[in-house]
Design a protein around this motif. Structure first.
Motif, short mmCIF file in Angstrom:
data_model
loop_
_atom_site.label_atom_id
_atom_site.label_comp_id
_atom_site.label_asym_id
_atom_site.label_seq_id
_atom_site.Cartn_x
_atom_site.Cartn_y
_atom_site.Cartn_z
N THR A 1 -48.68 -68.50 -12.34
CA THR A 1 -47.98 -67.60 -13.23
C THR A 1 -48.60 -67.78 -14.73
O THR A 1 -48.20 -67.06 -15.76
CB THR A 1 -46.67 -67.65 -13.35
N SER B 1 -44.35 -73.76 -14.50
CA SER B 1 -44.79 -72.18 -14.38
C SER B 1 -45.13 -71.71 -15.89
O SER B 1 -44.36 -72.07 -16.91
CB SER B 1 -43.45 -71.24 -13.92
N ASP C 1 -44.24 -68.91 -16.65
CA ASP C 1 -42.85 -68.17 -17.13
C ASP C 1 -41.89 -69.24 -17.67
O ASP C 1 -40.75 -68.35 -18.12
CB ASP C 1 -42.30 -67.47 -15.81
#
Length: 550
Positions: free
Chosen positions: A11, A174, A176
């Motif tokens: 990601t 991640s 994110d």
């Protein structure tokens, strides 16, 4: 909890992965220093592993738990950021000037579960602990202010327990994962700007000569960080985006961060540190920092050698042409950058001053070169025509935050879809000159920017009105050589009441952060509220200017 070499994320970029890679390659190179303390990349990584382990050991720890940093500038600030990112947690900056109600609001709104704090704040925390029941862990950073409270855990004990095995939560890492940057914005209570680490990495890396690919590639990180990077010293607090983002950017290229020992800005300590540690770059907030530096240099021109200093970046408040010209007299290799940006939009536009640009007769501090992803748009979404004199808002597309934490309405106002593309529009108004440069006009709201701190007039007004002598109040910002703007109060008294300026200032300081207290108080007959309850701030500001001139 797992201890593992984390593989590249699918990601995007994760800062913990990046810094672990740099630590592996640079090892003994300096990562942080403060006074006599020197911390290598290997040591910072090891200590962050220890703190991450302590965070993950908290019962019920979950992915993206929130970690607040209630700290002055110090190595533990960035170290605990590294630890939180290792664990898959999100960080929450905390303004150390906040009073009780402001701290409670911030930590409650941010869903904070862990607070890393300097010991000097123990009493403030003790007074509100029962109001923030979600917080289960308090990591005490010893600053010789007293013993560790029985409700806290010594930070240092966790740090020195770290090993070279890199720590991660069971959920991994991640791109994110978030960094929450709480900002005053322009209206209302502080809002948590949600930066994905991947987006933050991308926008900060865009300024590097050797840019990394859009998808995380740790081999590319290793290939770039073959030697120690530049030496950065934040002049601005790390609790603000100006200081924090510049520090993160420097660590991304294997540089080091020096933090001064003093807890309030001292031009003399700043200059001493530049010379002693061969500092290459610094981040400041306009003339509130730059003018004291220049005054010190002018007073003792032979005292400091600042030739190592190449770049000073100011964000949040523009600094004057005269100050920049003065600094160039003491270091003609200096590059001074005004960065037009905000917590919601990094890299909208810049204004760069060098010794070569000083001779340009048309040079103005308020004129900026737009970045490649920046437009100035009208309220109906069209581009402002250069030279038209039309006013528009500066809008940035590309790598931007995903919104405000738990505030969909405000997110929809600031992060807007135009022509199928998502833009961040924080509220900076500007016109566009014929040559394509933008002339910044300021924020459309009445937000006061004093020394880099954003202050909402309504908040101070409501506080003033709670004083028994005050019937109504209006607050404006007046031009101030040192602070950019100084908070000025216009108050009307209840019949028969007496307005005591110092008493009102003390009243505000007892309820809000001290920097929100008005520097000047004028008593007037009426603030002139309209029938709808609104104030004419333009007229009130002019009245304050007239009163100040008497």
């Amino acid at each position: 909890m797992t201890t593992t070499d984390v593989s590249p994320t699918e990601t995007g970029w994760n800062l913990a992965d990046v810094w672990e890679t740099i630590a592996s390659g640079l090892g003994d190179a300096l990562a942080q220093q403060q006074g006599a303390r020197q911390i290598s990349w290997t040591e910072m990584n090891r200590r962050a592993n220890g703190v991450a382990t302590a965070m993950l050991a908290i019962p019920g720890a979950a992915e993206q738990d929130k970690v607040a940093q209630y700290l002055y500038n110090c190595p533990e600030y960035l170290e605990s950021t590294f630890a939180a990112f290792k664990a898959g947690f999100a960080t929450v900056n905390t303004n150390y000037r906040y009073a009780a109600d402001e701290l409670v609001y911030l930590w409650d709104n941010g869903d904070v579960t862990t607070v890393v704090f300097h010991g000097t704040f123990a009493d403030q925390i003790e007074a509100i602990r029962d109001r923030v029941p979600r917080i289960t862990t308090w990591l005490w950073v010893d600053d010789d202010a007293g013993p560790c409270p029985d409700w806290a855990t010594p930070y240092e004990a966790a740090a020195i327990a770290g090993t070279d095995e890199n720590v991660s939560g069971a959920w991994g890492r991640s791109g994110d994962h978030l960094l929450l940057l709480y900002t005053g914005g322009t209206t209302g209570m502080p809002k948590g700007v949600m930066w994905r680490q991947d987006d933050l990495f991308g926008v900060l890396d865009a300024n590097n000569r050797m840019r990394l690919p859009p998808e995380q590639d740790l081999n590319a990180v290793d290939a770039r960080a073959t030697r120690p990077g530049p030496r950065n010293m934040p002049g601005a607090p790390l609790m603000h985006g100006t200081g924090l983002f510049n520090a993160i950017s420097n660590l991304m290229v294997g540089g080091s961060i020096t933090t001064t020992v003093g807890r309030s800005f001292s031009a003399e300590e700043f200059l001493d540190s530049v010379e002693q540690y061969d500092i290459n770059s610094s981040s400041i907030v306009g003339d509130a920092f730059a003018k004291p530096i220049l005054r010190a240099l002018e007073a003792e021109p032979d005292r400091w050698d600042i030739s190592s200093l190449r770049v000073i970046v100011s964000s949040g408040v523009m600094w004057s042409k005269e100050t920049k010209d003065g600094l160039l007299r003491h270091n003609d290799r200096l590059i001074m950058v005004d960065a037009l940006g905000s917590s919601e939009a990094i890299g909208m536009a810049t204004n760069t001053t060098t010794s070569e640009s000083v001779s340009d007769p048309n040079r103005q501090t308020a004129q900026f070169q737009l970045g490649p992803n920046t437009r100035v748009i009208t309220d109906d979404g069209n581009d402002v025509v250069p030279g038209s004199g039309e006013r528009g808002r500066v809008a940035l597309r590309g790598r931007t935050p995903i919104g405000y934490y738990k505030d969909e309405a405000k997110s929809a106002e600031t992060f807007v879809i135009i022509g199928g593309e998502r833009y961040s529009i924080p509220g900076d108004y500007a016109t566009v000159e014929v040559d394509g440069t933008v002339a910044l006009l300021g924020r459309g709201s009445q937000c006061i920017n004093t020394g880099g701190e954003k202050v909402y007039p309504e908040e101070v007004e409501e506080c003033l009105k709670r004083h028994p002598a005050v019937a109504d109040a209006a607050v404006v910002g007046l031009p101030d050589e040192k602070w950019g703007e100084s908070i000025t109060a216009l108050v009307e008294a209840h019949p028969g009441a007496t307005i005591e300026s110092q008493e009102l200032r003390d009243h505000v300081k007892a309820n809000l952060a001290a920097y929100k207290a008005p520097k000047v108080v004028f008593e007037i007959d009426t603030v002139g509220r309209a029938n709808n309850g609104k104030l004419d701030y333009r007229a009130l500001k002019q009245r304050a200017l007239d009163l100040a001139a008497k």
